[in-house]
Write a protein that holds these residues in place. Structure first.
Motif, short mmCIF file in Angstrom:
data_model
loop_
_atom_site.label_atom_id
_atom_site.label_comp_id
_atom_site.label_asym_id
_atom_site.label_seq_id
_atom_site.Cartn_x
_atom_site.Cartn_y
_atom_site.Cartn_z
N GLU A 1 42.19 43.80 41.02
CA GLU A 1 43.47 43.11 41.22
C GLU A 1 44.50 43.59 40.21
O GLU A 1 45.65 43.82 40.55
N TRP A 2 44.07 43.72 38.95
CA TRP A 2 44.98 44.21 37.92
C TRP A 2 45.40 45.65 38.19
O TRP A 2 46.57 46.01 37.98
N ALA A 3 44.49 46.47 38.66
CA ALA A 3 44.83 47.87 38.95
C ALA A 3 45.84 47.95 40.09
O ALA A 3 46.83 48.69 40.00
N TYR A 4 45.60 47.20 41.16
CA TYR A 4 46.56 47.18 42.27
C TYR A 4 47.93 46.69 41.80
O TYR A 4 48.96 47.25 42.16
N ALA A 5 47.94 45.63 40.98
CA ALA A 5 49.20 45.11 40.47
C ALA A 5 49.90 46.17 39.61
O ALA A 5 51.12 46.38 39.72
N GLY A 6 49.14 46.85 38.77
CA GLY A 6 49.70 47.91 37.93
C GLY A 6 50.31 49.03 38.75
O GLY A 6 51.40 49.52 38.45
N PHE A 7 49.59 49.44 39.80
CA PHE A 7 50.12 50.48 40.68
C PHE A 7 51.43 50.02 41.33
O PHE A 7 52.40 50.77 41.39
N PHE A 8 51.44 48.78 41.80
CA PHE A 8 52.64 48.26 42.46
C PHE A 8 53.81 48.22 41.48
O PHE A 8 54.92 48.66 41.81
N PHE A 9 53.58 47.70 40.28
CA PHE A 9 54.67 47.60 39.31
C PHE A 9 55.14 48.98 38.85
O PHE A 9 56.35 49.21 38.71
N VAL B 1 49.61 48.59 48.93
CA VAL B 1 49.58 47.34 49.70
C VAL B 1 48.54 47.40 50.81
O VAL B 1 47.78 46.45 51.01
N VAL B 2 48.48 48.52 51.52
CA VAL B 2 47.51 48.66 52.62
C VAL B 2 46.08 48.62 52.08
O VAL B 2 45.22 47.92 52.62
N SER B 3 45.82 49.35 51.01
CA SER B 3 44.48 49.36 50.42
C SER B 3 44.10 47.96 49.94
O SER B 3 42.98 47.50 50.18
N TRP B 4 45.02 47.29 49.27
CA TRP B 4 44.75 45.95 48.77
C TRP B 4 44.48 44.97 49.92
O TRP B 4 43.53 44.21 49.88
N TYR B 5 45.31 45.04 50.95
CA TYR B 5 45.19 44.11 52.08
C TYR B 5 43.87 44.29 52.84
O TYR B 5 43.24 43.32 53.25
N PHE B 6 43.45 45.53 53.04
CA PHE B 6 42.26 45.81 53.85
C PHE B 6 40.98 45.96 53.03
O PHE B 6 39.94 46.32 53.58
N ALA C 1 39.13 51.95 38.41
CA ALA C 1 38.90 50.53 38.71
C ALA C 1 38.90 50.27 40.21
O ALA C 1 38.08 49.49 40.71
N VAL C 2 39.79 50.90 40.95
CA VAL C 2 39.88 50.67 42.39
C VAL C 2 38.68 51.26 43.12
O VAL C 2 38.19 50.69 44.09
N LEU C 3 38.18 52.39 42.65
CA LEU C 3 37.10 53.07 43.38
C LEU C 3 35.70 52.58 43.05
O LEU C 3 34.82 52.64 43.91
N ILE C 4 35.46 52.11 41.84
CA ILE C 4 34.10 51.70 41.51
C ILE C 4 33.77 50.36 42.18
O ILE C 4 34.65 49.55 42.40
N PRO C 5 32.51 50.16 42.51
CA PRO C 5 32.12 48.87 43.11
C PRO C 5 32.20 47.74 42.09
O PRO C 5 32.20 47.97 40.89
N LYS C 6 32.24 46.53 42.62
CA LYS C 6 32.27 45.29 41.81
C LYS C 6 33.60 45.16 41.07
O LYS C 6 34.58 45.77 41.44
N PHE C 7 33.63 44.33 40.04
CA PHE C 7 34.79 44.08 39.18
C PHE C 7 36.07 43.74 39.95
O PHE C 7 37.10 44.38 39.78
N PRO C 8 36.02 42.72 40.82
CA PRO C 8 37.20 42.39 41.64
C PRO C 8 38.45 42.01 40.84
O PRO C 8 39.56 42.35 41.25
N LEU C 9 38.28 41.34 39.72
CA LEU C 9 39.45 40.98 38.91
C LEU C 9 40.12 42.23 38.35
O LEU C 9 41.36 42.34 38.34
N LEU C 10 39.33 43.17 37.90
CA LEU C 10 39.86 44.43 37.39
C LEU C 10 40.61 45.18 38.49
O LEU C 10 41.68 45.77 38.24
#
Length: 127
Positions: A72-80, A110-115, A61-70
């Motif tokens: 967000e969920w992937a970043y949140a999942g990684f963080f949790f 966090v760095v990947s999400w922020y940038f 989800a993080v690497l493929i283009p598009k799907f911004p909501l997906l």
């Protein structure tokens, strides 16, 4: 997006993806060392399979283009998942060094999400 920010994003994202993918595969195949770690932390072994699948799907989800909501969920999942790993190590009395991997992955998340570039962000209707 500046060239500097793009480099920061891709370096953090590729390291994050590598860390999550490799640990996800290790968990998915129930490597002995990982199984012993999960038993030490008090988790059932089937949790390895669940986390492994989630991590691999999150990397996709993080690497493929598009799907911004997906994303967000992937970043949140990684963080949790990684903050849960840190808390689990603390709860069983492990040395702080045992939390180095999960802490590093939290920082990369966090760095990947922020940038992340604008086309990988959710666009608010209020903007």
């Amino acid at each position: 997006m500046t060239k500097r920010n793009k480099i920061i994003y891709w370096v953090a994202t590729l390291w994050l993806a590598l860390g999550m993918l490799s640990s996800g595969i290790v968990q998915l195949i129930h490597l002995d060392e990982e199984a012993k770690l999960f038993e030490h932390l008090g988790y059932p072994l089937y949790f390895l399979t669940i986390l492994g699948i989630w991590k691999i799907l999150g990397v996709t989800a993080v690497l493929i283009p598009k799907f911004p909501l997906l994303k967000e969920w992937a970043y949140a999942g990684f963080f949790f998942a990684m903050s849960g790993a840190v808390i689990s190590h603390i709860a069983v009395g492990d040395a702080l060094l045992e939390s180095f991997g999960p802490l590093l992955l939290i920082i990369l998340t966090v760095v990947s999400w922020y940038f992340r570039p604008a086309d990988r962000k959710i666009i608010s209707l209020n903007q």
